[in-house]
Motif scaffolding. Structure first.
Motif, PDB file in Angstrom:
ATOM      1  N   ASP A 135       0.990  -1.328  -0.327  1.00 20.60           N
ATOM      2  CA  ASP A 135       0.391   0.349   0.282  1.00 20.60           C
ATOM      3  C   ASP A 135       0.830   1.014   0.114  1.00 20.60           C
ATOM      4  OD1 ASP A 135       0.772   0.465   2.533  1.00 20.60           O
ATOM      5  OD2 ASP A 135      -0.361  -0.501   3.652  1.00 20.60           O
ATOM      6  N   ALA A 136       0.037   2.474   0.257  1.00 20.93           N
ATOM      7  CA  ALA A 136       1.008   3.753   0.470  1.00 20.93           C
ATOM      8  C   ALA A 136       2.130   3.539   0.864  1.00 20.93           C
ATOM      9  CB  ALA A 136      -0.185   4.614   0.516  1.00 20.93           C
ATOM     10  N   LYS A 137       2.496   3.219   2.485  1.00 19.33           N
ATOM     11  CA  LYS A 137       3.282   3.102   3.069  1.00 19.33           C
ATOM     12  C   LYS A 137       4.244   2.138   3.391  1.00 19.33           C
ATOM     13  CE  LYS A 137       0.164   4.186   6.502  1.00 19.33           C
ATOM     14  NZ  LYS A 137      -0.256   3.845   8.425  1.00 19.33           N
ATOM     15  N   TYR A 171      -0.224   1.212 -16.297  1.00 20.00           N
ATOM     16  CA  TYR A 171      -0.338  -0.459 -16.710  1.00 20.00           C
ATOM     17  C   TYR A 171       0.188  -1.000 -16.525  1.00 20.00           C
ATOM     18  CZ  TYR A 171       4.306   1.282 -19.149  1.00 20.00           C
ATOM     19  OH  TYR A 171       4.877   1.079 -19.853  1.00 20.00           O
ATOM     20  N   THR A 172       1.710  -1.478 -16.142  1.00 18.81           N
ATOM     21  CA  THR A 172       2.401  -2.402 -15.496  1.00 18.81           C
ATOM     22  C   THR A 172       1.810  -3.534 -14.722  1.00 18.81           C
ATOM     23  OG1 THR A 172       4.230  -2.313 -14.855  1.00 18.81           O
ATOM     24  CG2 THR A 172       3.809  -1.466 -17.072  1.00 18.81           C
ATOM     25  N   SER A 173       1.450  -2.787 -13.727  1.00 19.72           N
ATOM     26  CA  SER A 173       0.789  -3.633 -12.553  1.00 19.72           C
ATOM     27  C   SER A 173      -0.503  -2.444 -11.709  1.00 19.72           C
ATOM     28  CB  SER A 173       1.761  -3.353 -11.122  1.00 19.72           C
ATOM     29  OG  SER A 173       1.694  -4.578 -10.013  1.00 19.72           O
ATOM     30  N   VAL A 174      -0.802  -3.431 -10.064  1.00 21.87           N
ATOM     31  CA  VAL A 174      -1.400  -2.302  -9.422  1.00 21.87           C
ATOM     32  C   VAL A 174      -0.750  -2.620  -7.864  1.00 21.87           C
ATOM     33  CG1 VAL A 174      -3.523  -3.048 -11.331  1.00 21.87           C
ATOM     34  CG2 VAL A 174      -3.678  -4.430  -9.479  1.00 21.87           C
ATOM     35  N   LEU A 175      -1.610  -1.305  -7.466  1.00 21.59           N
ATOM     36  CA  LEU A 175      -1.718  -1.955  -6.031  1.00 21.59           C
ATOM     37  C   LEU A 175      -2.616  -2.073  -5.258  1.00 21.59           C
ATOM     38  CD1 LEU A 175       0.698   1.729  -4.857  1.00 21.59           C
ATOM     39  CD2 LEU A 175       0.965  -0.182  -4.922  1.00 21.59           C
ATOM     40  N   ALA A 176      -2.561  -2.636  -3.896  1.00 19.35           N
ATOM     41  CA  ALA A 176      -4.469  -2.944  -2.696  1.00 19.35           C
ATOM     42  C   ALA A 176      -4.638  -1.478  -2.895  1.00 19.35           C
ATOM     43  CB  ALA A 176      -3.236  -3.356  -2.197  1.00 19.35           C
ATOM     44  N   VAL A 177      -4.288  -0.284  -3.111  1.00 18.65           N
ATOM     45  CA  VAL A 177      -5.467   0.667  -2.573  1.00 18.65           C
ATOM     46  C   VAL A 177      -4.648   1.342  -4.058  1.00 18.65           C
ATOM     47  CG1 VAL A 177      -4.408   0.328   0.091  1.00 18.65           C
ATOM     48  CG2 VAL A 177      -2.881   1.964  -1.923  1.00 18.65           C
ATOM     49  N   GLY A 178      -5.888   2.341  -3.924  1.00 17.51           N
ATOM     50  CA  GLY A 178      -6.116   2.821  -5.441  1.00 17.51           C
ATOM     51  C   GLY A 178      -5.040   4.908  -4.850  1.00 17.51           C
ATOM     52  N   LYS A 179      -5.103   5.807  -6.156  1.00 13.95           N
ATOM     53  CA  LYS A 179      -4.519   6.455  -6.801  1.00 13.95           C
ATOM     54  C   LYS A 179      -4.889   7.906  -5.601  1.00 13.95           C
ATOM     55  CE  LYS A 179      -4.274  10.322  -9.535  1.00 13.95           C
ATOM     56  NZ  LYS A 179      -5.072  11.267  -9.614  1.00 13.95           N
ATOM     57  N   GLU A 180      -6.550   7.886  -5.048  1.00 13.84           N
ATOM     58  CA  GLU A 180      -6.026   8.574  -3.787  1.00 13.84           C
ATOM     59  C   GLU A 180      -5.651   8.783  -2.558  1.00 13.84           C
ATOM     60  OE1 GLU A 180      -8.662   6.977  -5.760  1.00 13.84           O
ATOM     61  OE2 GLU A 180      -9.264   8.594  -6.871  1.00 13.84           O
ATOM     62  N   ALA A 181      -5.678   7.210  -1.849  1.00 12.87           N
ATOM     63  CA  ALA A 181      -4.744   6.707  -1.133  1.00 12.87           C
ATOM     64  C   ALA A 181      -3.525   7.310  -1.163  1.00 12.87           C
ATOM     65  CB  ALA A 181      -4.872   5.339  -0.525  1.00 12.87           C
ATOM     66  N   LEU A 182      -2.795   6.962  -1.833  1.00 14.03           N
ATOM     67  CA  LEU A 182      -1.491   7.502  -2.711  1.00 14.03           C
ATOM     68  C   LEU A 182      -1.012   8.925  -2.183  1.00 14.03           C
ATOM     69  CD1 LEU A 182      -0.198   5.633  -5.594  1.00 14.03           C
ATOM     70  CD2 LEU A 182      -0.014   5.123  -3.303  1.00 14.03           C
ATOM     71  N   ASP A 210      12.450  19.063 -10.182  1.00 16.90           N
ATOM     72  CA  ASP A 210      12.657  17.986  -9.482  1.00 16.90           C
ATOM     73  C   ASP A 210      10.903  17.188 -10.359  1.00 16.90           C
ATOM     74  OD1 ASP A 210      14.421  17.823  -9.125  1.00 16.90           O
ATOM     75  OD2 ASP A 210      13.937  18.240  -6.679  1.00 16.90           O
ATOM     76  N   VAL A 211      11.496  16.551 -11.000  1.00 14.97           N
ATOM     77  CA  VAL A 211       9.802  15.392 -11.432  1.00 14.97           C
ATOM     78  C   VAL A 211      10.127  14.046 -10.799  1.00 14.97           C
ATOM     79  CG1 VAL A 211       9.167  14.353 -14.104  1.00 14.97           C
ATOM     80  CG2 VAL A 211       9.613  16.722 -13.666  1.00 14.97           C
ATOM     81  N   ALA A 212       8.918  13.218 -10.886  1.00 13.17           N
ATOM     82  CA  ALA A 212       8.874  12.168 -10.332  1.00 13.17           C
ATOM     83  C   ALA A 212       8.273  10.844 -11.338  1.00 13.17           C
ATOM     84  CB  ALA A 212       8.718  11.662  -8.630  1.00 13.17           C
ATOM     85  N   PHE A 213       8.545   9.967 -11.150  1.00 20.06           N
ATOM     86  CA  PHE A 213       7.936   8.781 -12.097  1.00 20.06           C
ATOM     87  C   PHE A 213       7.572   7.876 -10.935  1.00 20.06           C
ATOM     88  CE2 PHE A 213       7.574   4.958 -15.058  1.00 20.06           C
ATOM     89  CZ  PHE A 213       7.223   5.707 -15.924  1.00 20.06           C
ATOM     90  N   LEU A 214       6.740   7.356 -10.445  1.00 16.67           N
ATOM     91  CA  LEU A 214       6.167   6.253  -9.139  1.00 16.67           C
ATOM     92  C   LEU A 214       5.831   4.785  -9.523  1.00 16.67           C
ATOM     93  CD1 LEU A 214       4.272   8.132  -6.492  1.00 16.67           C
ATOM     94  CD2 LEU A 214       6.748   8.655  -7.461  1.00 16.67           C
ATOM     95  N   VAL A 215       6.887   3.774 -10.322  1.00 18.93           N
ATOM     96  CA  VAL A 215       6.532   2.450 -10.712  1.00 18.93           C
ATOM     97  C   VAL A 215       6.305   1.976  -9.233  1.00 18.93           C
ATOM     98  CG1 VAL A 215       7.625   1.067 -11.288  1.00 18.93           C
ATOM     99  CG2 VAL A 215       7.981   3.168 -11.828  1.00 18.93           C
ATOM    100  N   ILE A 216       5.336   1.123  -9.022  1.00 19.65           N
ATOM    101  CA  ILE A 216       5.089   0.048  -8.358  1.00 19.65           C
ATOM    102  C   ILE A 216       5.728  -1.657  -8.598  1.00 19.65           C
ATOM    103  CG2 ILE A 216       2.947  -1.574  -7.815  1.00 19.65           C
ATOM    104  CD1 ILE A 216       0.814   0.131  -9.314  1.00 19.65           C
TER     105      ILE A 216
END
Length: 285
Positions: A11-13, A34-45, A76-82
């Motif tokens: 999850d987010a933590k 598009y390559t994976s999914v987390l157990a929580v949604g975008k809003e939780a992140l 600074d730009v971040a690209f987050l990957v599950i």
């Protein structure tokens, strides 16, 4: 600076402290979606990170990568990957584009399915080449991944099978007509992957071959690794075709030669303890 930040598997933590600090100081934050999914949604992140996230789908990453890198030389730009930024799917193209534009980059690693599969008790250094099992269609039923699994098994190594994800896919008709209409997301389950493998085994036998993988080959099914409701099941390939592990994401392991300690660990997750008494479980060192 361009930051490629791994989010881990739960999850987010699960983000690292270093990763969270980078995200919070970035002007724009993209979430690869598009390559994976987390157990929580975008809003939780977004709530936990304190940042608005821009969803980066396959189309954006592959065709509009320059928009992600825009002004990354001055902010600074971040690209987050599950998982990990260079886990199952590499994002080398984004790095190469950044270097070409003179934009420095930093990778902040995290756990991925590639190392978290050790939770089932199989030792990571006993794994061979990882394969992907794709959804078959009526007209397209590739078997190349089966040959790689056989090769690993001949070498005595285990095979991690990453199961297909279909997100934001278009039907052939909509694709040909240029309509931006997408099919509902689909995630391959362990039992679907097992059924395809069993079909290949039958096909090979009809061709007069005896495959190195059979209905009795020991397998491990994993679901939602790293999440609180993680599930692991061990048993024969035939048993995997009937196992129900719940919601995605799923992975499947085809075992090779097993150390006695690996066997003892797999027994903790067996769907049927009698499986360990038959020939399927005698292929150990």
């Amino acid at each position: 600076m361009l930051y490629l930040v791994g989010l881990g598997l739960g999850d987010a933590k699960d983000i690292t402290v270093k990763g969270l600090e980078a995200v919070r100081r970035c002007g724009r934050v993209y979430l690869e979606a598009y390559t994976s999914v987390l157990a929580v949604g975008k809003e939780a992140l977004e709530e936990f990170y304190g940042k608005e996230l821009i969803l980066a789908d396959r189309e954006m990453v592959e065709q509009e990568a320059d928009s992600i890198l825009k002004e990354a030389d001055v902010c600074d730009v971040a690209f987050l990957v599950i998982g990990d930024p260079f886990g199952a799917t590499t994002h080398s193209d984004l790095v190469l584009r950044a270097v070409k534009l003179g934009i420095p980059y930093k990778v902040i690693h995290n756990a991925s399915i590639m190392n978290a599969v050790g939770c089932c008790g199989l030792q990571l250094y006993n794994f061979g080449e990882t394969v992907s099992i794709v959804f078959w269609t009526d007209t397209w039923k590739p078997e190349s991944f089966f040959d790689k699994i056989e090769k690993n098994r001949q070498n005595g190594t285990h095979t991690l099978c990453l199961l297909d994800i279909k997100v934001k896919e278009q039907s052939l008709e909509n694709l040909m007509k240029g309509r931006k209409i997408y099919e509902p997301p689909r995630y391959m389950s362990v039992n679907q992957a097992a059924e395809q493998l069993l079909a290949i085994i039958q096909n090979r036998r009809l061709q007069g071959q005896e495959p190195g993988i059979t209905e009795n080959t020991v397998c491990v099914g994993l679901a939602r690794v790293g999440a609180p409701d993680q599930k692991i099941a061990s048993g024969t390939l035939l048993q995997m075709s009937a196992v129900e592990l719940g919601s995605p994401l799923h992975s499947l392991i085809i075992t090779g030669t097993m150390h006695p300690l690996e066997l003892e660990m797999l027994k903790l997750f067996s769907v049927d303890s009698s499986s360990f008494e038959n020939n399927a479980f005698q292929r150990t060192t």
